[in-house]
Structures are given as C-alpha cells and as structure tokens.
Design a protein around this motif. Sequence first.
Motif, PDB file in Angstrom:
ATOM      1  N   MET A 175      -1.623   6.190   6.648  1.00  0.00           N
ATOM      2  CA  MET A 175      -2.616   5.578   5.757  1.00  0.00           C
ATOM      3  C   MET A 175      -2.368   4.083   5.618  1.00  0.00           C
ATOM      4  O   MET A 175      -3.300   3.283   5.660  1.00  0.00           O
ATOM      5  CB  MET A 175      -2.571   6.248   4.385  1.00  0.00           C
TER       6      MET A 175
ATOM      7  N   LEU B  59      -3.207  -5.927  -6.420  1.00  0.00           N
ATOM      8  CA  LEU B  59      -2.502  -4.640  -6.295  1.00  0.00           C
ATOM      9  C   LEU B  59      -1.025  -4.847  -6.607  1.00  0.00           C
ATOM     10  O   LEU B  59      -0.399  -4.041  -7.306  1.00  0.00           O
ATOM     11  CB  LEU B  59      -2.680  -4.113  -4.867  1.00  0.00           C
TER      12      LEU B  59
ATOM     13  N   TRP C  17       0.835  -1.208   0.000  1.00  0.00           N
ATOM     14  CA  TRP C  17       0.000   0.000   0.000  1.00  0.00           C
ATOM     15  C   TRP C  17       0.869   1.257   0.000  1.00  0.00           C
ATOM     16  O   TRP C  17       0.549   2.241  -0.677  1.00  0.00           O
ATOM     17  CB  TRP C  17      -0.962  -0.009   1.192  1.00  0.00           C
TER      18      TRP C  17
ATOM     19  N   GLU D  47      -3.671   1.860   8.316  1.00  0.00           N
ATOM     20  CA  GLU D  47      -5.076   1.461   8.199  1.00  0.00           C
ATOM     21  C   GLU D  47      -5.254   0.440   7.083  1.00  0.00           C
ATOM     22  O   GLU D  47      -5.925  -0.579   7.247  1.00  0.00           O
ATOM     23  CB  GLU D  47      -5.956   2.680   7.916  1.00  0.00           C
ATOM     24  N   LEU D  48      -4.664   0.719   5.937  1.00  0.00           N
ATOM     25  CA  LEU D  48      -4.879  -0.139   4.760  1.00  0.00           C
ATOM     26  C   LEU D  48      -4.371  -1.565   4.967  1.00  0.00           C
ATOM     27  O   LEU D  48      -4.909  -2.512   4.389  1.00  0.00           O
ATOM     28  CB  LEU D  48      -4.200   0.492   3.538  1.00  0.00           C
TER      29      LEU D  48
ATOM     30  N   PHE E  67      -0.684  -5.144 -10.258  1.00  0.00           N
ATOM     31  CA  PHE E  67      -0.981  -3.839 -10.873  1.00  0.00           C
ATOM     32  C   PHE E  67       0.263  -2.951 -10.869  1.00  0.00           C
ATOM     33  O   PHE E  67       0.498  -2.173 -11.789  1.00  0.00           O
ATOM     34  CB  PHE E  67      -2.118  -3.168 -10.097  1.00  0.00           C
TER      35      PHE E  67
ATOM     36  N   LEU F 118      -7.993  -2.791 -10.939  1.00  0.00           N
ATOM     37  CA  LEU F 118      -7.546  -4.129 -10.535  1.00  0.00           C
ATOM     38  C   LEU F 118      -8.316  -5.247 -11.242  1.00  0.00           C
ATOM     39  O   LEU F 118      -8.068  -6.433 -10.990  1.00  0.00           O
ATOM     40  CB  LEU F 118      -7.625  -4.292  -9.014  1.00  0.00           C
TER      41      LEU F 118
ATOM     42  N   PHE G 171       1.947   1.795  -3.448  1.00  0.00           N
ATOM     43  CA  PHE G 171       0.826   2.313  -4.244  1.00  0.00           C
ATOM     44  C   PHE G 171       0.635   3.811  -4.015  1.00  0.00           C
ATOM     45  O   PHE G 171       0.482   4.591  -4.962  1.00  0.00           O
ATOM     46  CB  PHE G 171      -0.455   1.557  -3.879  1.00  0.00           C
ATOM     47  N   LEU G 172       0.653   4.202  -2.751  1.00  0.00           N
ATOM     48  CA  LEU G 172       0.400   5.605  -2.417  1.00  0.00           C
ATOM     49  C   LEU G 172       1.455   6.525  -3.019  1.00  0.00           C
ATOM     50  O   LEU G 172       1.150   7.616  -3.496  1.00  0.00           O
ATOM     51  CB  LEU G 172       0.346   5.773  -0.891  1.00  0.00           C
TER      52      LEU G 172
ATOM     53  N   GLU H  75       4.596  10.838   3.916  1.00  0.00           N
ATOM     54  CA  GLU H  75       3.170  11.062   4.160  1.00  0.00           C
ATOM     55  C   GLU H  75       2.347   9.780   4.274  1.00  0.00           C
ATOM     56  O   GLU H  75       1.163   9.831   4.585  1.00  0.00           O
ATOM     57  CB  GLU H  75       2.567  11.889   3.000  1.00  0.00           C
TER      58      GLU H  75
ATOM     59  N   LYS I 253       1.620   5.486  -7.382  1.00  0.00           N
ATOM     60  CA  LYS I 253       0.434   5.768  -8.193  1.00  0.00           C
ATOM     61  C   LYS I 253      -0.272   7.049  -7.784  1.00  0.00           C
ATOM     62  O   LYS I 253      -0.742   7.801  -8.627  1.00  0.00           O
ATOM     63  CB  LYS I 253      -0.573   4.605  -8.097  1.00  0.00           C
ATOM     64  N   LEU I 254      -0.394   7.275  -6.475  1.00  0.00           N
ATOM     65  CA  LEU I 254      -1.135   8.466  -6.039  1.00  0.00           C
ATOM     66  C   LEU I 254      -0.228   9.659  -5.738  1.00  0.00           C
ATOM     67  O   LEU I 254      -0.691  10.717  -5.333  1.00  0.00           O
ATOM     68  CB  LEU I 254      -2.023   8.137  -4.830  1.00  0.00           C
ATOM     69  N   LYS I 255       1.061   9.468  -5.937  1.00  0.00           N
ATOM     70  CA  LYS I 255       2.028  10.565  -5.857  1.00  0.00           C
ATOM     71  C   LYS I 255       2.134  11.232  -4.487  1.00  0.00           C
ATOM     72  O   LYS I 255       2.416  12.442  -4.384  1.00  0.00           O
ATOM     73  CB  LYS I 255       1.722  11.638  -6.930  1.00  0.00           C
ATOM     74  N   PHE I 256       1.930  10.457  -3.439  1.00  0.00           N
ATOM     75  CA  PHE I 256       2.215  10.984  -2.109  1.00  0.00           C
ATOM     76  C   PHE I 256       3.713  10.991  -1.900  1.00  0.00           C
ATOM     77  O   PHE I 256       4.453  10.237  -2.551  1.00  0.00           O
ATOM     78  CB  PHE I 256       1.563  10.102  -1.030  1.00  0.00           C
TER      79      PHE I 256
ATOM     80  N   PHE J 296      -6.816  10.080  -9.697  1.00  0.00           N
ATOM     81  CA  PHE J 296      -6.071   9.003 -10.368  1.00  0.00           C
ATOM     82  C   PHE J 296      -6.958   8.298 -11.394  1.00  0.00           C
ATOM     83  O   PHE J 296      -6.492   7.881 -12.455  1.00  0.00           O
ATOM     84  CB  PHE J 296      -5.578   8.010  -9.317  1.00  0.00           C
TER      85      PHE J 296
ATOM     86  N   LEU K 151      -6.402  10.909   0.689  1.00  0.00           N
ATOM     87  CA  LEU K 151      -6.250   9.670  -0.068  1.00  0.00           C
ATOM     88  C   LEU K 151      -7.381   9.481  -1.060  1.00  0.00           C
ATOM     89  O   LEU K 151      -7.165   9.195  -2.248  1.00  0.00           O
ATOM     90  CB  LEU K 151      -6.181   8.474   0.890  1.00  0.00           C
TER      91      LEU K 151
ATOM     92  N   ILE L 243     -11.426   3.675   5.518  1.00  0.00           N
ATOM     93  CA  ILE L 243     -10.084   4.271   5.560  1.00  0.00           C
ATOM     94  C   ILE L 243     -10.269   5.776   5.684  1.00  0.00           C
ATOM     95  O   ILE L 243     -10.970   6.393   4.890  1.00  0.00           O
ATOM     96  CB  ILE L 243      -9.292   3.925   4.281  1.00  0.00           C
TER      97      ILE L 243
ATOM     98  N   ARG M  44      -7.175  11.871  -3.982  1.00  0.00           N
ATOM     99  CA  ARG M  44      -6.136  11.492  -4.949  1.00  0.00           C
ATOM    100  C   ARG M  44      -6.574  10.297  -5.778  1.00  0.00           C
ATOM    101  O   ARG M  44      -6.293  10.217  -6.976  1.00  0.00           O
ATOM    102  CB  ARG M  44      -4.852  11.128  -4.209  1.00  0.00           C
TER     103      ARG M  44
END
Lengths: 216, 216
Positions: free
Chosen positions: A98, A114, A80, A101-102, A117, B88, A83-84, A94, A87-90, B117, B110, B105, B113
Amino acid sequence: MHSFTEENYLKAIFHLLLKTQSATTNEIAAATGTKAASVTDMLKKLAEKKLINYARYQGVTLTDSGERIAVGIVRKHRLWEHFLVDKLKFKWDEVHEMAEELEHISSTELINRLDEFMGRPQFDPHGDPIPDCNGRMNNQHLQSALHLKKDQTGKIAAVADHSPAFLQYLEKTQLTIGQTITVTELTDYDMALVLNNSQNEFNISREVAKNLLILV
Amino acid sequence: MHSFTEENYLKAIFHLLLKTQSATTNEIAAATGTKAASVTDMLKKLAEKKLINYARYQGVTLTDSGERIAVGIVRKHRLWEHFLVDKLKFKWDEVHEMAEELEHISSTELINRLDEFMGRPQFDPHGDPIPDCNGRMNNQHLQSALHLKKDQTGKIAAVADHSPAFLQYLEKTQLTIGQTITVTELTDYDMALVLNNSQNEFNISREVAKNLLILV
DNA sequence: TATTTTTTTTAGACTTGTCTAAATTAATTA
DNA sequence: TAATTAATTTAGACAAGTCTAAAAAAAATA
C-alpha cells in the motif's frame, strides 16, 4: 512533476547508494524489477534531467535534486506506513504494498499535514527513520545482532529484512521493536544466539540475527 | 487490476450517466480532458473487457461490472475527501485534486479501514453520498435552490458546482452545508433570491441558487 | 428529401516505458 | 598480456494512451 516510474528509479538508486558507493545498472534492474536494457534507457533520461550523475559503464550517483526527490519519496513511504499501522491498525507486515502506491501521491502539503496529524513520528513501523520536511532524519548507528558479543545488551531498533515472512516470525516470537535484549549465549556448534529480555529467552538463528538491527 | 486511465473513463461515464441516458463520445472527451478520437479507442477497449455497452455511434452505458468499479472509485474519492477535511483539516475547496490521485490507490481493505476510522460517514464534504462497501449509498432527493418558492424552507445538503471559486464564495458568505434556510423574497427584476437562516439574510444570484442543492 | 452541419470513427503517428537479441566495453582469469 | 566471462549499451520492436487529419455516419435544416 516526475513520473511514477522516474520516482521509483530514484528511490531504488537512493536505497542502493546507502550500501555501496555507486549503483550499477544490474542492481537497479533487480531493485526495480526491470531488465538492464530498460535501466540504461531510463538512466539516460534521468541524467538528461540532471537527477543523476551518469557516465556509460560507470554506475550512477544522485545529484542533489535527485536525492531531494528520493528522500521525499522515502518520507512519504514511511509516513504512510506509520499511518497505516498507527491509525488504521494494519500489521507491520501488511503495509508495504500500500505504501508503495501511496508514496507517489504528489501533494507535499498533504504529507506535511499527515506528519503533523500523527505527531511527527521519527521512525516508521520497521524502525526506519522518517525524513522531516527538509529531508533530515535521525540516522541512528545500528548494528546487526550478529555482531553482538556474549553478555552485550542492546535495544531492537529496526529490521534489515522487510519480508512478511520475517516480520511475521518476529511478531510471533515477540521479538519486536523497542525490546531490550541481552546475548546470554553463543552456541558453539552453529553460532546461533540465545537472547534474553526481562521475561523470555529467545533462540535465534544467525540468519535472523543478521536482520535484527540493534542500538547498543 | 485496471489502469488508472480505465478507472478515470469509467468514473467519467458514471457521472455522465447520472444526468443523461447514455454518455456520448464528446461528453466523455470533455470530462476526461482528452479528444474524441482517444475516447473511441478507449471505448473499444472497455467494451472488449465487458465494462461498458458500446455500439458505434450509439453512446455508452456501464455494464454491472463497469458500474461496480466506477462506484468503487467514487467511494474512494469521497472517503479520501472526508479524511482530508475531517482529519487533516483541509478546506473543502482544497481537496479535489488530492482525492483524484488517492481514489486510484488499489487496496479495498485500506479504504474499508479508512471508512471505519472515520466512523462510516454517509456524506463527503460537499454533501455527496458516500457508497458503502457494497456500493449502496444514501441518495437523497435534492432540488436546486432555484426551484424553491417564496417562503419555502429547506436545508442546504450539497453543492452542484465543486469549483474552488464557488466553494470559497459559500465559505465566505457562510452559506454552508447543514444550514436551514427560508426563501423570503424573489426579486422581480432579476429573479435573484433572498434567503434567511435564523441569523442572517443572504442575497444570492440565480447562478448561485442553481448550484445549491436543498433537502426540502 | 437533399444538403449541410455535427458527431464519431478510422488511419497513421508520437511518447513513455518496456522487452529481446546483438554488440560493445569492462573485468577476471589463465 | 591474451582470452574468457560478465556487465552494459545499442538497435529494433511492442503496448498503452494520446494526438491530428481525414473519412464516415448521424442529425439537423432547408
């Protein structure tokens, strides 16, 4: 399957066992943000379920099934995080909360998809190895930059401190994962290090060096 | 912020209120898989926190802040479902359970984003509208295929039943979202419908028709 | 309107995970 | 080895969320 809380205890024990032979009640309390008395209660429960080996006053180790669960959580956490960031550009400082939790989302099919992916990454944004779906991971032998000798060269492969403050410092000074560096000088006075990559010179404290993990 | 459980109650109440004026204790119990007595306890707590309007024996409605939270959960649920199907490659009948976990979550950054995405999708895989980050959504006026008249044409836009069995049936018969269909016949005997798209003819029961939502 | 049925609420109890305070065991030091 | 200190466990309590059974209120029906 297992509660959020049980998973967090197993994960904490797993991480502690990477450093020492057996994890103690107080260490687990510190790692999980609870009190020793609460830990004792939970250890009894986990032992009951055969997820840990526990004898009063003796500290704990993970059983095979306990370790399997813990590695599964670590796999989810790191995938995760990847991924963050990817893909999500964090930014790498940061994503920890997250991912905390994930990592408890239960579906293994989800995490496997995932993984695919993202092209089955081997390392998370902090350089930590990502276990594959069988729990195997690429455990490189890394050493703290603190132990590098003068003129020794290596590649920054991971960080031992995941705090936002440290990560932001590295980000700002451009000391990022993947860089190849050479120790050009060990300051006599305070034993700070002077590093060099092809472009720049970095003057880093022993505290910073301690938390830079190098692939020699 | 709010517990997993509180969020589920608010979401259940939100969905019930789309169908009726006020949600009752028994309805909420059925929707959340709990007993009426448990619901009463939780309603008191939610009323205490000013998330619902509640008077004993009177059923409940959401306050503005309660609705804001509920819509936020719905947004997360639908965006995650979109992610699971679009990125996915899960099938539309496989994603509900995973989204039930992912919707809790907490990070709104998140979810925003993730929204970007995926190119800010307007609808989830079942055709339900995805609220934007301000809670606004594209509420199309849809009608059940059951109420279509002979020769009437429309587009399958959503489904009223999300059960895997129903979704798999639609998948298999190729009656999928986006298809434009025309009612060619209403069977006298059982009032079943015969539909046509450009390629095929479909003979569907009233039960199936009821759960196909059409944009006329 | 009086009675019956249904719905909702209250009362009291249970589970999970937590806590503080006190007791016990282990480790350290004199 | 005895005394002190530190770590761990036990005992008892609490909060969140759930339950069953009984009571109360509302709705339906006679």
